[in-house]
Design an enzyme around this catalytic site. Structure first.
Site, mmCIF file in Angstrom:
data_model
loop_
_atom_site.group_PDB
_atom_site.id
_atom_site.type_symbol
_atom_site.label_atom_id
_atom_site.label_comp_id
_atom_site.label_asym_id
_atom_site.label_seq_id
_atom_site.Cartn_x
_atom_site.Cartn_y
_atom_site.Cartn_z
ATOM 1 N N SER A 110 41.368 37.156 49.329
ATOM 2 C CA SER A 110 42.086 38.341 49.769
ATOM 3 C C SER A 110 41.569 38.752 51.160
ATOM 4 O O SER A 110 41.636 37.952 52.097
ATOM 5 C CB SER A 110 41.919 39.456 48.724
ATOM 6 O OG SER A 110 42.775 40.525 48.990
ATOM 7 N N PHE A 111 41.031 39.969 51.326
ATOM 8 C CA PHE A 111 40.483 40.352 52.627
ATOM 9 C C PHE A 111 39.468 39.324 53.122
ATOM 10 O O PHE A 111 39.416 38.999 54.312
ATOM 11 C CB PHE A 111 39.817 41.728 52.527
ATOM 12 C CG PHE A 111 39.130 42.169 53.786
ATOM 13 C CD1 PHE A 111 39.815 42.857 54.768
ATOM 14 C CD2 PHE A 111 37.777 41.900 53.993
ATOM 15 C CE1 PHE A 111 39.182 43.265 55.931
ATOM 16 C CE2 PHE A 111 37.136 42.298 55.146
ATOM 17 C CZ PHE A 111 37.840 42.984 56.124
#
Length: 307
Positions: A110-111
């Site tokens: 994700s991030f």
């Protein structure tokens, strides 16, 4: 032990890890290490902490795992001013320097997948292989569903069990949305170390300014992209585009998997991860063997014939 590293015992959900605080890029970062073998750096999602890796790392016992709380999350120090993704990547390079690791494999989730892309772009010699999970190319993407995108703007799910149970299924999709038991298994780790509110805002700031589209075609490390087709945040068209742009990329789309597949059903992708990392290690061994052979004037084939 260098002054920049202060050891603390692994306790609770971090039992089995060696936890240190490392001064890198002017910040004190909490780093957890476990296992032996080739090093795999774990970069996790927005607001997340190293405790949340537990479901995955139980299945990765053949290498050294290095997990870090990003600046402003978990127990890592928040910078005075927000950093863009390049600044965060330079902090990770400084961390690798402090840990004495000239080169690592990197798994970005994700991030953390945005940060992993920037790290491979900024410091290509430090990244052997790249695994990108539940991630897109930053801005200029096929947009997420509106409600999950709005809910992702707040860290409220990290601060109260009721908000966690209300918000997370909308963001996660997949098994977390379908099965209450899968959601409950994640609660303790997510609620254990809520992110600094300003630190969370800083991560949103870094995300909003980031895109890898102009240089994605120049990323050289072999890359494995893992995506779920029930991910409300990352429509599968985005990882498909990334796989086309990257020079050396394999894409696996996991049917029915959501944004949190590394946490709610890691067993579905662990085989892909292991095979990808092992394939790269075999390639490196073959290259080393070939180099040694050239130095002494024989190849493994000619040696076998002569023996």
């Amino acid at each position: 032990m260098p002054a920049s590293r202060l050891a603390t015992p692994g306790t609770g959900s971090l039992a089995g890890w060696t936890v240190t605080y490392v001064r890198a890029g002017g910040l004190n970062l909490r780093v957890a290490r476990r296992g032996e073998g080739p090093a795999l750096l774990l970069l996790t999602g927005i607001g997340a902490n190293v405790e949340m890796w537990t479901p995955l790392v139980r299945l990765l016992d053949d290498r050294e795992l290095i997990a870090v709380d990003a600046p402003g999350t978990g127990l890592s120090q928040r910078p005075l001013l927000p950093l863009r993704m390049g600044g965060l990547a330079r902090t990770m390079v400084a961390l690798l320097d402090e840990l004495g690791l000239p080169e690592v494999d990197v798994l970005g989730y994700s991030f953390g997948g945005l940060l992993a892309q920037e790290l491979a772009h900024l410091a290509p010699t430090r990244v052997r292989r790249l695994i990108l999970c539940a991630i897109a190319q930053g801005t200029f993407v096929v947009p997420p569903r509106p409600v999950p995108a709005l809910l992702l703007l707040t860290p409220a799910r990290y601060y109260h069990p009721r908000l966690f149970r209300l918000i997370t299924p909308h963001i996660a999709g997949g098994r977390t949305r379908r099965e209450p038991e899968a959601l409950e298994r994640q609660a303790a780790a997510r609620l254990a170390r809520p992110p600094d509110l300003l630190g969370y805002a800083y991560q949103l700031y870094a995300s909003c300014w980031f895109t890898s589209l102009p240089w994605l075609h120049r990323i050289r490390p072999p890359t494995l992209i893992l995506a779920g087709d029930d991910d409300p945040i990352i429509p599968v068209a985005n990882p498909r585009l990334m796989a086309r742009l990257l020079p050396d990329a394999d894409l696996r789309v996991v049917p029915g998997a959501g944004h949190l597949f590394l946490l709610d059903e890691p067993e579905r992708v662990i085989g892909e991860i292991r095979a990808f990392l092992a394939r790269g290690e075999r390639t490196n061994e073959d290259e080393h063997t070939a180099l040694a052979a050239r130095r002494v004037g024989w190849t493994p084939a000619t040696r076998a014939r002569s023996g």
